[in-house]
Every structure is written in C-alpha cells, then in structure tokens.
Scaffold this motif. Structure first.
Motif, PDB file in Angstrom:
ATOM      1  N   LEU A   1       0.812  -1.223   0.000  1.00 31.37           N
ATOM      2  CA  LEU A   1       0.000   0.000   0.000  1.00 31.37           C
ATOM      3  C   LEU A   1       0.844   1.271   0.000  1.00 31.37           C
ATOM      4  O   LEU A   1       1.891   1.346   0.669  1.00 31.37           O
ATOM      5  CB  LEU A   1      -0.913   0.014   1.229  1.00 31.37           C
ATOM      6  CG  LEU A   1      -1.912  -1.136   1.302  1.00 31.37           C
ATOM      7  CD1 LEU A   1      -2.803  -0.993   2.535  1.00 31.37           C
ATOM      8  CD2 LEU A   1      -2.752  -1.242   0.043  1.00 31.37           C
TER       9      LEU A   1
ATOM     10  N   SER B   1       2.531   2.929   3.293  1.00 29.45           N
ATOM     11  CA  SER B   1       2.851   1.882   4.272  1.00 29.45           C
ATOM     12  C   SER B   1       4.296   2.002   4.751  1.00 29.45           C
ATOM     13  O   SER B   1       5.119   2.711   4.154  1.00 29.45           O
ATOM     14  CB  SER B   1       2.663   0.507   3.638  1.00 29.45           C
ATOM     15  OG  SER B   1       3.543   0.363   2.535  1.00 29.45           O
TER      16      SER B   1
ATOM     17  N   PRO C   1      -4.461   2.730  -0.355  1.00 35.92           N
ATOM     18  CA  PRO C   1      -5.193   1.991   0.681  1.00 35.92           C
ATOM     19  C   PRO C   1      -6.699   2.253   0.617  1.00 35.92           C
ATOM     20  O   PRO C   1      -7.135   3.285   0.103  1.00 35.92           O
ATOM     21  CB  PRO C   1      -4.603   2.550   1.988  1.00 35.92           C
ATOM     22  CG  PRO C   1      -3.919   3.808   1.637  1.00 35.92           C
ATOM     23  CD  PRO C   1      -3.548   3.742   0.190  1.00 35.92           C
ATOM     24  N   ASN C   2      -7.456   1.296   1.118  1.00 35.84           N
ATOM     25  CA  ASN C   2      -8.917   1.408   1.225  1.00 35.84           C
ATOM     26  C   ASN C   2      -9.606   1.586  -0.122  1.00 35.84           C
ATOM     27  O   ASN C   2     -10.679   2.172  -0.193  1.00 35.84           O
ATOM     28  CB  ASN C   2      -9.303   2.563   2.184  1.00 35.84           C
ATOM     29  CG  ASN C   2      -9.062   2.168   3.636  1.00 35.84           C
ATOM     30  OD1 ASN C   2      -9.201   0.999   4.002  1.00 35.84           O
ATOM     31  ND2 ASN C   2      -8.702   3.127   4.458  1.00 35.84           N
TER      32      ASN C   2
ATOM     33  N   VAL D   1      -0.091  -5.958   4.040  1.00 37.06           N
ATOM     34  CA  VAL D   1      -0.701  -4.725   4.567  1.00 37.06           C
ATOM     35  C   VAL D   1      -0.455  -4.581   6.061  1.00 37.06           C
ATOM     36  O   VAL D   1      -0.327  -5.571   6.785  1.00 37.06           O
ATOM     37  CB  VAL D   1      -2.237  -4.669   4.338  1.00 37.06           C
ATOM     38  CG1 VAL D   1      -2.580  -4.670   2.859  1.00 37.06           C
ATOM     39  CG2 VAL D   1      -2.969  -5.788   5.067  1.00 37.06           C
TER      40      VAL D   1
ATOM     41  N   PRO E   1      -2.741  -3.391   9.004  1.00 35.36           N
ATOM     42  CA  PRO E   1      -4.159  -3.061   9.219  1.00 35.36           C
ATOM     43  C   PRO E   1      -4.367  -1.637   9.719  1.00 35.36           C
ATOM     44  O   PRO E   1      -5.371  -1.003   9.425  1.00 35.36           O
ATOM     45  CB  PRO E   1      -4.600  -4.099  10.247  1.00 35.36           C
ATOM     46  CG  PRO E   1      -3.676  -5.264  10.001  1.00 35.36           C
ATOM     47  CD  PRO E   1      -2.356  -4.649   9.652  1.00 35.36           C
TER      48      PRO E   1
ATOM     49  N   LEU F   1      -7.025   0.737   7.919  1.00 30.60           N
ATOM     50  CA  LEU F   1      -7.754   0.154   6.794  1.00 30.60           C
ATOM     51  C   LEU F   1      -9.151  -0.192   7.314  1.00 30.60           C
ATOM     52  O   LEU F   1      -9.308  -0.624   8.461  1.00 30.60           O
ATOM     53  CB  LEU F   1      -7.035  -1.105   6.299  1.00 30.60           C
ATOM     54  CG  LEU F   1      -5.590  -0.880   5.840  1.00 30.60           C
ATOM     55  CD1 LEU F   1      -4.989  -2.175   5.308  1.00 30.60           C
ATOM     56  CD2 LEU F   1      -5.501   0.228   4.785  1.00 30.60           C
ATOM     57  N   THR F   2     -10.170   0.006   6.493  1.00 30.99           N
ATOM     58  CA  THR F   2     -11.529  -0.257   6.965  1.00 30.99           C
ATOM     59  C   THR F   2     -11.768  -1.768   7.009  1.00 30.99           C
ATOM     60  O   THR F   2     -11.159  -2.532   6.232  1.00 30.99           O
ATOM     61  CB  THR F   2     -12.580   0.377   6.043  1.00 30.99           C
ATOM     62  OG1 THR F   2     -12.507  -0.287   4.767  1.00 30.99           O
ATOM     63  CG2 THR F   2     -12.351   1.873   5.863  1.00 30.99           C
TER      64      THR F   2
ATOM     65  N   TYR G   1     -12.630  -3.057   3.644  1.00 30.21           N
ATOM     66  CA  TYR G   1     -11.477  -3.176   2.744  1.00 30.21           C
ATOM     67  C   TYR G   1     -10.664  -4.425   3.084  1.00 30.21           C
ATOM     68  O   TYR G   1     -10.274  -5.191   2.190  1.00 30.21           O
ATOM     69  CB  TYR G   1     -10.598  -1.924   2.837  1.00 30.21           C
ATOM     70  CG  TYR G   1      -9.386  -1.995   1.946  1.00 30.21           C
ATOM     71  CD1 TYR G   1      -9.511  -1.910   0.557  1.00 30.21           C
ATOM     72  CD2 TYR G   1      -8.103  -2.159   2.473  1.00 30.21           C
ATOM     73  CE1 TYR G   1      -8.398  -1.998  -0.276  1.00 30.21           C
ATOM     74  CE2 TYR G   1      -6.990  -2.241   1.654  1.00 30.21           C
ATOM     75  CZ  TYR G   1      -7.141  -2.162   0.283  1.00 30.21           C
ATOM     76  OH  TYR G   1      -6.039  -2.253  -0.547  1.00 30.21           O
ATOM     77  N   LEU G   2     -10.422  -4.636   4.381  1.00 24.58           N
ATOM     78  CA  LEU G   2      -9.633  -5.815   4.764  1.00 24.58           C
ATOM     79  C   LEU G   2     -10.332  -7.102   4.322  1.00 24.58           C
ATOM     80  O   LEU G   2      -9.683  -8.049   3.872  1.00 24.58           O
ATOM     81  CB  LEU G   2      -9.388  -5.816   6.277  1.00 24.58           C
ATOM     82  CG  LEU G   2      -8.330  -4.793   6.731  1.00 24.58           C
ATOM     83  CD1 LEU G   2      -8.394  -4.559   8.234  1.00 24.58           C
ATOM     84  CD2 LEU G   2      -6.930  -5.247   6.315  1.00 24.58           C
TER      85      LEU G   2
ATOM     86  N   VAL H   1      -9.742  -7.461   0.683  1.00 22.15           N
ATOM     87  CA  VAL H   1      -8.375  -7.930   0.424  1.00 22.15           C
ATOM     88  C   VAL H   1      -8.329  -9.451   0.587  1.00 22.15           C
ATOM     89  O   VAL H   1      -7.779 -10.169  -0.260  1.00 22.15           O
ATOM     90  CB  VAL H   1      -7.361  -7.264   1.387  1.00 22.15           C
ATOM     91  CG1 VAL H   1      -5.975  -7.862   1.213  1.00 22.15           C
ATOM     92  CG2 VAL H   1      -7.319  -5.755   1.174  1.00 22.15           C
TER      93      VAL H   1
ATOM     94  N   SER I   1     -11.586  -6.916  12.053  1.00 24.74           N
ATOM     95  CA  SER I   1     -12.360  -7.016  10.804  1.00 24.74           C
ATOM     96  C   SER I   1     -12.849  -8.452  10.572  1.00 24.74           C
ATOM     97  O   SER I   1     -13.530  -8.717   9.582  1.00 24.74           O
ATOM     98  CB  SER I   1     -11.486  -6.581   9.624  1.00 24.74           C
ATOM     99  OG  SER I   1     -10.414  -7.507   9.502  1.00 24.74           O
TER     100      SER I   1
END
Ligand code: PLP
Length: 390
Positions: free
Chosen positions: A126, A129, A162-163, A182, A184, A194-195, A198-199, A202, A234
């Motif tokens: 990302l 990152s 990201p996201n 990633v 988190p 990260l939402t 989104y996770l 992924v 998540s």
C-alpha cells in the motif's frame, strides 16, 4: 545532554537524555520527569522496568546464555506455543527474528517460496505503508522519499492506494500476484486504519487468486489495539502475520507466524540471535502480564478515553481528526499547525510523543497506563496545541 558525536545522526533527536524509567514515567539526566508516550516507539508494552518483566529477564540471563538455534530451548518452544494458541492462524508455525524488519524479511521469503510454487512473484503493498529499513522491507514500503536514496531496489512490489478495493482488484489483473502485504493500521504513515470492509475485500481478492495475505502487525499487534492482532477487528484471518515491538516489552525480538503449510524447512532461514532465551522469556512475561492483568481491556478503555479527552480539550481548529484504535493514537493536526513545533511544546509540558506521517502526533504508551496519566497527557497535548496555534 550527553555528547554523542560518535553516533551516526540517523535520528532527529529530541534535546533530552533519558536515564531512568518506571512505568509510564521516565527521567532525564537533569532530573526532569516525563510521561513517556513514545514508549520505545510502541515496544514498551509493560512500561519501563516492569517488575515481573525485569525478574523474567534477570532469571533468564542468570539461567543460560545464548545456546544458538542448533539446540532447542524451553523459552523459545514455550513462546512459539503461546503464539500459536493466541492467534487464529491455521496450524501456526513461528520463526523468531530480532526486529520488525527482520520478521518482515522472513515473511517476504515465505512469500517467495510460495510464489516459486505458484509461479507468481509480485507482492502488492500500500501507498503510505511502512515495513522496515532493510533493503527488501524498504522496497515494500510505500513511502517514496524513504526509498529514493537507495533506488534501484527490488522490483517485486506493486503499490496501490489503501482502502480502494477496486484498485486492488486491478493490481491483480496481470495474474502475477503472489501476496498482498498490509498493515491493518498504518502507524508510521500517520495512524491510518484500513476499513474492515477493505480488509475483507483484500482477503476475498487473495482467496480468489490463490494469493497469500500477509499482515504486518509489528506496530499494531500484540495487544496495542486491544487485540492480539489488529486485523482481527475485521474478522479477517491472515496466512502470515509479523510481530515485534510490543512482543518483547523492550528487548529485541521479532516473529513471523505462518500457516503450517507455508513454514520454512531446514536450511531455508536462520538467525544467530533470533529466539534466544532472554528475549523469549521477556516476551513470555509480556504475554503473561497482558493476560493476568487484563491489559487488553485496559488498552481498549484507555485508548477510548484518550481519544475522547483530546477531542474534548483540544482548542477548536487545531485538530483535523483523532485516529487509531486502542493505544495506537494519532492526532492529525489542522493545516497550519507545525507537527514538530507541537511535539516540542508537548515535551516542554513533560510529555513525550512522536510524529507519524507529516502532521500527526502519535502516542504509543504502555498498556499499563491509567486514567490519571491519560488525563495528564491529553491536557498537555491540548495546552501545547493552544500554544502553537496562537
Ligand atoms: N513494520 C511496521 C508496521 C513498523 O511500524 C515498523 C517500525 O516502526 C517496522 C515494520 C520495522 O520494525 P523495526 O524497526 O523493529 O525493524
């Protein structure tokens, strides 16, 4: 201040020499006390000189020296077992290194081995990152200014915003992706989470392509967010996770924890110091204290209190957003407020904090912090913001 002209000036040092610490408090060489919310940049999970941690380290040092990894030791086996039982990773196996970057290096090698089997080599990372300063982890870091002086670096990595789940899917389009790596919650990048959606996207994208999901829990893991792995909020289970910082409570230890079928085999990786009796005993003391003293709940409660107090006390117009989870706290400053000036003003009020990204005040205090200390810290930050805004 001590004269340190013989030390390479890699760090923009604060004008302080700390000589002693106890809990969340530390003292400088002139006797001034600080509330240390840098906490070894997130490593001091139990604070300075926690009595049970000190006893475990002393006892280990007195009992046996470094044995090398050519023989087994009790602390290493016990720590691997504890991690395996704490984490939801399937049939987890652990390799011990000495730092976050080394844990990530090991994870990248595991991905490489998996990629050789699946004939894929690209790792999606990302923008923004941070994964470390060694050559491979720097190449995986989505911060061009940190990479630039050392280019060309490894070309294994493809960066996406990201996201943005659609951007991730597009990055998979060439069909060459071996893994996604990633954080988190992107700590160094400014405490950017990260939402959960989104996770989960992924995880689904990786599953659909047969790629691995590697989470870098070096900063956010081992209880820092109120859970052993920050990604767990998540509901996502990774294939590989890396830890360091809070795991050792101040001694250098890193760990890569991987699905059993991904584990290294004999001769594929090694470390002279990795998993020695002293750092493993320190990490066992950290895990024991987190469990026995209910520190995960304290982390969650104190993190909420800290964020709420900053929102309540910060002068209007000084803070853009208060971020993070648990005791990974980011105060994103409003435009026009200089982060270095703010952190300096916080320090003159007796509180040590760091900068993440370019304009975020970050606090990573010990998990043992109490409400009184949170109150003191929030007041110092609010007072400093009032000073630098005026
Ligand atoms: N990964 C993350 C998410 C980090 O925050 C850091 C350090 O800040 C690292 C890796 C590198 O860890 P170390 O400094 O122990 O090599």
């Amino acid at each position: 201040m001590i004269d340190e002209r013989a030390v390479m000036a890699t760090y923009a040092r604060y004008p302080v020499t700390l000589v002693r610490g106890e809990g969340v408090r530390a003292w400088d060489d002139e006797g001034s006390a600080y509330l240390d919310l840098i906490g070894g940049l997130g490593a001091l999970s139990l604070g300075h000189a926690h009595p049970r941690w000190v006893a475990a380290v002393e006892d280990a040092a007195r009992t046996i020296g470094l044995t090398s990894n050519l023989v087994a030791t009790v602390p290493q086996a016990r720590l691997a077992d504890r991690l395996r039982n704490l984490l939801p990773i399937d049939d987890a196996k652990v390799f011990f290194a000495n730092s976050g970057a080394e844990a990530n290096e090991a994870a990248l090698k595991l991905v490489r081995l998996h990629g050789l089997r699946t004939r894929r080599s690209t790792i999606v990372c990302l923008e923004g990152s941070f994964h470390g300063r060694t050559i491979a982890t720097l190449a995986a870091t989505g911060q061009p200014t940190k990479r630039a002086p050392f280019e060309p670096l490894l070309d294994w990595f493809r960066f996406v915003e990201p996201n943005d789940a659609e951007a991730l899917r597009l990055a998979f389009a060439p069909g060459d992706v071996a893994a996604v790596l990633v954080e988190p919650i992107m700590g160094e990048g400014g405490v950017v989470a990260l939402t959960p959606a989104y996770l989960r996207a992924v995880r689904e994208t990786c599953d659909a392509a047969g790629a691995l999901l590697v989470v870098d829990e070096v900063q956010a893991g081992m209880g820092r967010t109120g859970e052993w792995m920050s990604v767990s909020a998540s509901g996502v289970v990774p294939d590989v996770a890396t830890f360091a910082k809070a795991l050792g409570g101040g001694l250098p230890i890193g760990a890569v924890v991987a699905r059993g079928d991904l584990a290294f085999t004999t001769g594929q990786h090694a470390s002279t110091f990795g998993g020695g009796p002293v750092p493993c005993s320190a990490a066992l003391a950290v895990i024991d204290a987190i469990e026995r003293d209910g520190l995960l709940a304290n982390v969650a409660a104190m993190g909420e209190l800290f964020r709420a107090e900053i929102v309540r006390l910060a002068p209007s117009g000084t803070v853009r957003e208060v971020r993070g989870r648990g005791l990974l706290v980011g105060v994103a400053l409003a435009g026009g407020i200089d982060a270095e000036a703010a952190v300096g003003a916080v320090r003159r009020r007796g509180v040590l904090v760091s900068i993440a990204g370019i304009d975020v005040i970050r606090a990573t205090p010990p998990f043992t912090i109490g409400a009184g200390e949170i109150d003191e810290a929030a007041k110092a930050i609010a007072g400093a913001l009032a000073e630098v805004a005026s």
